[in-house]
Design a protein around this motif. Sequence first.
Motif, PDB file in Angstrom:
ATOM      1  N   MET A   1       0.854  -1.179   0.000  1.00 40.60           N
ATOM      2  CA  MET A   1       0.000   0.000   0.000  1.00 40.60           C
ATOM      3  C   MET A   1       0.899   1.242   0.000  1.00 40.60           C
ATOM      4  SD  MET A   1      -3.060   1.067   2.713  1.00 40.60           S
ATOM      5  CE  MET A   1      -3.365  -0.595   3.180  1.00 40.60           C
ATOM      6  N   ASN A   2       0.648   2.152  -0.941  1.00 42.42           N
ATOM      7  CA  ASN A   2       1.458   3.373  -0.992  1.00 42.42           C
ATOM      8  C   ASN A   2       0.966   4.384   0.053  1.00 42.42           C
ATOM      9  OD1 ASN A   2      -0.700   4.951  -2.064  1.00 42.42           O
ATOM     10  ND2 ASN A   2      -0.158   4.359  -4.151  1.00 42.42           N
ATOM     11  N   LYS A   3       1.702   5.472   0.184  1.00 41.87           N
ATOM     12  CA  LYS A   3       1.384   6.485   1.210  1.00 41.87           C
ATOM     13  C   LYS A   3      -0.015   7.073   1.023  1.00 41.87           C
ATOM     14  CE  LYS A   3       5.437   6.851   3.360  1.00 41.87           C
ATOM     15  NZ  LYS A   3       5.629   6.580   4.755  1.00 41.87           N
ATOM     16  N   GLU A   4      -0.385   7.350  -0.233  1.00 41.21           N
ATOM     17  CA  GLU A   4      -1.707   7.906  -0.506  1.00 41.21           C
ATOM     18  C   GLU A   4      -2.797   6.957  -0.002  1.00 41.21           C
ATOM     19  OE1 GLU A   4      -4.550   8.681  -4.357  1.00 41.21           O
ATOM     20  OE2 GLU A   4      -2.394   8.914  -4.632  1.00 41.21           O
ATOM     21  N   GLU A   5      -2.667   5.682  -0.330  1.00 42.91           N
ATOM     22  CA  GLU A   5      -3.647   4.692   0.125  1.00 42.91           C
ATOM     23  C   GLU A   5      -3.646   4.584   1.644  1.00 42.91           C
ATOM     24  OE1 GLU A   5      -2.022   1.484  -2.136  1.00 42.91           O
ATOM     25  OE2 GLU A   5      -3.583   1.607  -3.684  1.00 42.91           O
ATOM     26  N   GLN A   6      -2.473   4.669   2.249  1.00 41.85           N
ATOM     27  CA  GLN A   6      -2.375   4.607   3.715  1.00 41.85           C
ATOM     28  C   GLN A   6      -3.120   5.771   4.361  1.00 41.85           C
ATOM     29  OE1 GLN A   6       1.902   4.502   4.259  1.00 41.85           O
ATOM     30  NE2 GLN A   6       1.895   2.282   4.595  1.00 41.85           N
ATOM     31  N   VAL A   7      -2.953   6.977   3.796  1.00 43.15           N
ATOM     32  CA  VAL A   7      -3.621   8.156   4.344  1.00 43.15           C
ATOM     33  C   VAL A   7      -5.138   8.023   4.210  1.00 43.15           C
ATOM     34  CG1 VAL A   7      -4.014  10.639   3.988  1.00 43.15           C
ATOM     35  CG2 VAL A   7      -1.688   9.747   4.095  1.00 43.15           C
ATOM     36  N   LEU A   8      -5.604   7.651   3.013  1.00 43.39           N
ATOM     37  CA  LEU A   8      -7.049   7.526   2.798  1.00 43.39           C
ATOM     38  C   LEU A   8      -7.644   6.421   3.671  1.00 43.39           C
ATOM     39  CD1 LEU A   8      -7.205   8.053  -1.062  1.00 43.39           C
ATOM     40  CD2 LEU A   8      -7.898   9.657   0.733  1.00 43.39           C
ATOM     41  N   THR A   9      -6.947   5.307   3.806  1.00 37.81           N
ATOM     42  CA  THR A   9      -7.416   4.219   4.665  1.00 37.81           C
ATOM     43  C   THR A   9      -7.433   4.669   6.123  1.00 37.81           C
ATOM     44  OG1 THR A   9      -6.599   2.549   3.127  1.00 37.81           O
ATOM     45  CG2 THR A   9      -6.944   1.838   5.397  1.00 37.81           C
ATOM     46  N   ALA A  10      -6.396   5.404   6.531  1.00 38.20           N
ATOM     47  CA  ALA A  10      -6.329   5.884   7.915  1.00 38.20           C
ATOM     48  C   ALA A  10      -7.474   6.850   8.211  1.00 38.20           C
ATOM     49  CB  ALA A  10      -4.978   6.545   8.179  1.00 38.20           C
ATOM     50  N   PHE A  11      -7.786   7.767   7.263  1.00 43.15           N
ATOM     51  CA  PHE A  11      -8.920   8.680   7.444  1.00 43.15           C
ATOM     52  C   PHE A  11     -10.218   7.898   7.622  1.00 43.15           C
ATOM     53  CE2 PHE A  11      -6.905  12.542   5.245  1.00 43.15           C
ATOM     54  CZ  PHE A  11      -6.799  13.246   6.422  1.00 43.15           C
ATOM     55  N   ARG A  12     -10.438   6.941   6.726  1.00 43.96           N
ATOM     56  CA  ARG A  12     -11.662   6.141   6.794  1.00 43.96           C
ATOM     57  C   ARG A  12     -11.733   5.361   8.108  1.00 43.96           C
ATOM     58  NH1 ARG A  12     -11.049   2.353   2.817  1.00 43.96           N
ATOM     59  NH2 ARG A  12     -10.309   0.945   4.405  1.00 43.96           N
ATOM     60  N   ASP A  13     -10.620   4.742   8.504  1.00 43.66           N
ATOM     61  CA  ASP A  13     -10.611   3.966   9.740  1.00 43.66           C
ATOM     62  C   ASP A  13     -10.844   4.848  10.969  1.00 43.66           C
ATOM     63  OD1 ASP A  13     -10.210   1.646   8.291  1.00 43.66           O
ATOM     64  OD2 ASP A  13      -8.075   1.468   8.787  1.00 43.66           O
ATOM     65  N   LEU A  14     -10.220   6.015  10.999  1.00 44.07           N
ATOM     66  CA  LEU A  14     -10.436   6.942  12.118  1.00 44.07           C
ATOM     67  C   LEU A  14     -11.897   7.357  12.209  1.00 44.07           C
ATOM     68  CD1 LEU A  14      -7.350   9.333  11.967  1.00 44.07           C
ATOM     69  CD2 LEU A  14      -7.977   7.837  13.863  1.00 44.07           C
ATOM     70  N   PHE A  15     -12.470   7.731  11.063  1.00 41.77           N
ATOM     71  CA  PHE A  15     -13.868   8.143  11.038  1.00 41.77           C
ATOM     72  C   PHE A  15     -14.771   7.003  11.512  1.00 41.77           C
ATOM     73  CE2 PHE A  15     -17.971   8.427   8.923  1.00 41.77           C
ATOM     74  CZ  PHE A  15     -18.385   9.683   9.345  1.00 41.77           C
TER      75      PHE A  15
END
Length: 165
Positions: A1-15
Amino acid sequence: MNKEEQVLTAFRDLFNKRSWLNKTKMESSLKGHKPSEVHCIEYIGTLTDANVTRLAESLYMTRGAISKITQKLLRKGLIESYRKPENQKEIYFRLTEEGRDIWRIHDELHREFRDRDRPVFEHVTDDQYDGMLSFMEKYSRHLDEELKKQGLTRKAGVEAEAEDV
């Protein structure tokens, strides 16, 4: 998973985690009120001269969806409608005392959740906040442009899910 995917996944998981963690307390404290109704109450309490158009823009919903929600809130006695003497055509909404009670409960819950999460935020530096805010503003502007390209401006909004209305 690249950084962009990590950020988007992290946002979704946090929410999702935050929503899941808050869900039980919200539902028990605001029993009988759907999330769309509570958020509509929140905006009616916050906006000056809240009307269907302004609520639709603020909540990213269609005017039709907001009309359905406000009709429910009127029937429940949580809001009342009024007209201004200089504009008898436009209908505005304000909270009733019972609506203000719901607004206060919702606000207190958010304050409680912020207090719960404060230990994380008190260690974030101003530079870190600035970086996060800068990214979110850029991403938000990009999404606004994409919405505009698809004809989904804030005025058009997005449909609320039928069961939530």
